[in-house]
Design an enzyme around this catalytic site. Structure first.
Site, PDB file in Angstrom:
ATOM      1  N   ASP A  13       0.335  -4.103   3.861  1.00  0.00           N
ATOM      2  CA  ASP A  13      -0.367  -5.217   3.217  1.00  0.00           C
ATOM      3  C   ASP A  13      -1.452  -5.833   4.093  1.00  0.00           C
ATOM      4  OD1 ASP A  13       1.486  -4.907   1.103  1.00  0.00           O
ATOM      5  OD2 ASP A  13       2.916  -6.156   2.206  1.00  0.00           O
ATOM      6  N   LYS A  16      -5.857  -2.788   3.540  1.00  0.00           N
ATOM      7  CA  LYS A  16      -6.463  -1.456   3.736  1.00  0.00           C
ATOM      8  C   LYS A  16      -7.350  -1.066   2.566  1.00  0.00           C
ATOM      9  CE  LYS A  16      -2.327   0.256   4.177  1.00  0.00           C
ATOM     10  NZ  LYS A  16      -1.480  -0.901   4.417  1.00  0.00           N
ATOM     11  N   GLY A  40       0.429  -0.497  -2.731  1.00  0.00           N
ATOM     12  CA  GLY A  40      -0.365  -1.225  -3.720  1.00  0.00           C
ATOM     13  C   GLY A  40      -1.662  -1.633  -3.058  1.00  0.00           C
ATOM     14  N   HIS A  41      -2.719  -0.861  -3.289  1.00  0.00           N
ATOM     15  CA  HIS A  41      -3.989  -1.135  -2.624  1.00  0.00           C
ATOM     16  C   HIS A  41      -4.923  -1.891  -3.562  1.00  0.00           C
ATOM     17  CE1 HIS A  41      -3.147   2.328   0.384  1.00  0.00           C
ATOM     18  NE2 HIS A  41      -2.407   1.273   0.570  1.00  0.00           N
ATOM     19  N   GLN A 218       1.336   1.691   3.568  1.00  0.00           N
ATOM     20  CA  GLN A 218       2.290   0.932   4.389  1.00  0.00           C
ATOM     21  C   GLN A 218       1.677   0.649   5.771  1.00  0.00           C
ATOM     22  OE1 GLN A 218       3.857   3.930   2.673  1.00  0.00           O
ATOM     23  NE2 GLN A 218       3.822   2.463   1.023  1.00  0.00           N
TER      24      GLN A 218
END
Ligand code: IMP
Length: 418
Positions: A13, A16, A40-41, A218
């Site tokens: 988080d 990225k 989750g990007h 991650q």
């Protein structure tokens, strides 16, 4: 600069998605090497916010080929949902997504197992750990196996019976999962045309000196070998995962960007030395909108941990750092940074991957005066207030790696280059 890699330097988080997105212009290929739908990007473009879970962020840029590499565990149902949503938003994905033959597949059983057991360490319940376990036990399903769906359907039912016998899932799961298995088989059928020799296509791109961007998911401290085991994910977000997950020799990576938030967050259980279980932590969470992009869970928040960051820089060999969410600290009168830890009274300790030891350490903090002004409108690093410059310089000194980009907001334009 043919091969650039972006890796999360903390517990995930770090932002990225935005950094990858900003590097996509001029890229030919963007590839993911590990993890799956646990990621989750978030990428914000004008008024639209995209959250990508499995498809590399390059998909938002015309002409970029996106690779889901061999080191990933891919959920066909979630993948097809994501592709459908992208298409609905007008993004043409045709012929642009390649799925590695050797990527492993997350089935409804893996998700059921994760729901049954993942609570202990607070997983995302996306079936990641169980799918990687089956891979290591050498009875996993690979993407290439989806070509024979009859066999897969039978395998899933047999696998489910074994899971029930072994007490991994409840006996009622058999009936409950029927609709999920049906959706899985439908999605799996749609995934088959995406199968490709991704190792060959990456090698071809490298030989042709095409620009390749590698997108980590991650973060370093969640690496199964080099993170805070057992409070980790089941893959290798660290640099070594790139070689094994994509078949790219590590010496070909010219630019290795570690992404760090200007403070620290963690979701799920596990040691977090600089965690703030108080009003300041709450303030960071609310100001930084620190809620999971995949699960919506509130993230645990704390000060920047330079001992952990130094470790992340050492084991990955980052050539530069991208510092994100600096604007979240705009209103703070004082900002703290942990330079190291105390383990038992005065004994100074550095970062430890032994979770039990890390739980015992006390951070050694230094204090920095805040800048108490808004950074969001700045257009160059030279305009940063003196105290913000000093804070960045100090983080650079503590990690030993140059901070070349500073993000001051979610928009594509809100990045300062140093
Ligand atoms: P899993 O990857 O779902 O098995 O979860 C294992 C641990 O990694 C849990 O603590 C999760 O919260 C954490 N985790 C997994 N993916 C992410 C991510 O993308 N960001 C932050 N934490 C993650």
């Amino acid at each position: 600069m043919p091969v650039t890699a972006v890796i999360g330097g903390q517990w995930g988080d770090e932002g990225k998605g935005k950094i990858v997105d900003s590097l996509c212009d001029g890229m030919d290929v963007v590839a993911r090497y590990q993890g799956g739908a646990n990621a989750g990007h978030t990428v914000k473009i004008n008024d639209d916010t995209f959250i990508l879970h499995q498809v590399p962020s390059g998909i938002l840029h015309e002409g970029v080929t996106c690779i889901l590499g061999s080191g990933m565990v891919v959920d066909p149902v979630a993948l097809m949902d994501e592709i459908d949503s992208l298409e609905q938003l007008g993004i043409d994905t045709t012929g642009r997504i390649q799925l590695a033959y050797n990527a492993h597949i997350v089935t409804p059983i893996h998700k059921a197992m994760d729901r049954a057991t993942g609570g202990v360490i607070g997983t995302t319940q996306r079936g990641i750990g169980p799918a990687y376990s089956d891979k290591a036990r050498r009875w996993g399903i690979r993407a290439v196996d989806l070509r024979d769906l009859k066999k897969i359907g039978k395998f899933i039912l047999d696998r489910l019976k074994i899971s029930v016998q072994q007490g991994e899932v409840d006996s009622s799961t058999l009936g409950e999962l029927k609709p999920e298995i049906e959706s899985f088989l439908l999605a799996a059928n749609r995934v088959v045309p995406l199968l490709d020799d991704t190792i060959g296509s990456l090698q071809g791109a490298l030989t042709a000196k095409k620009n390749v961007l590698i997108e980590g998911a991650q973060g370093v401290l969640l690496d199964i070998d080099l993170g805070t085991y057992p409070y980790v994910t089941s893959s290798h977000p660290t640099v070594g995962g790139i070689s094994s997950g994509l078949g790219i020799p590590s010496q070909l990576i010219d630019r290795l960007i570690g992404v760090f938030k200007a403070y620290a967050t963690r979701v799920g259980a596990g040691p977090f030395p600089t965690e703030l279980d108080d009003k300041t932590g709450e303030r960071l969470r609310e100001t930084g909108a620190e809620y999971g992009a995949t699960t919506g869970r509130p993230r645990r928040c704390g000060w920047f941990d330079a001992a952990a960051a130094r470790y992340a820089c050492q084991i990955n060999g980052f050539t530069e750092i991208a510092l994100t969410k600096l604007d979240v600290l705009d209103d703070f009168e004082t900002i703290r940074v942990a330079t190291n830890y105390h383990l038992q009274k005065d004994k100074v300790a550095s970062f430890s991957t032994v979770a039990h030891t890390l739980e015992l350490v006390e951070p050694i903090y230094e204090e920095h005066p805040g800048w108490q002004s808004s950074l969001s409108q700045l257009t160059s690093a030279g305009q940063l207030p003196e105290n913000a410059k000093k804070y960045i310089d100090r983080l650079e000194e503590l990690t030993g790696v140059p901070i070349k980009q500073v993000s001051i907001g979610a928009e594509r334009t809100q990045t300062l280059i140093r």
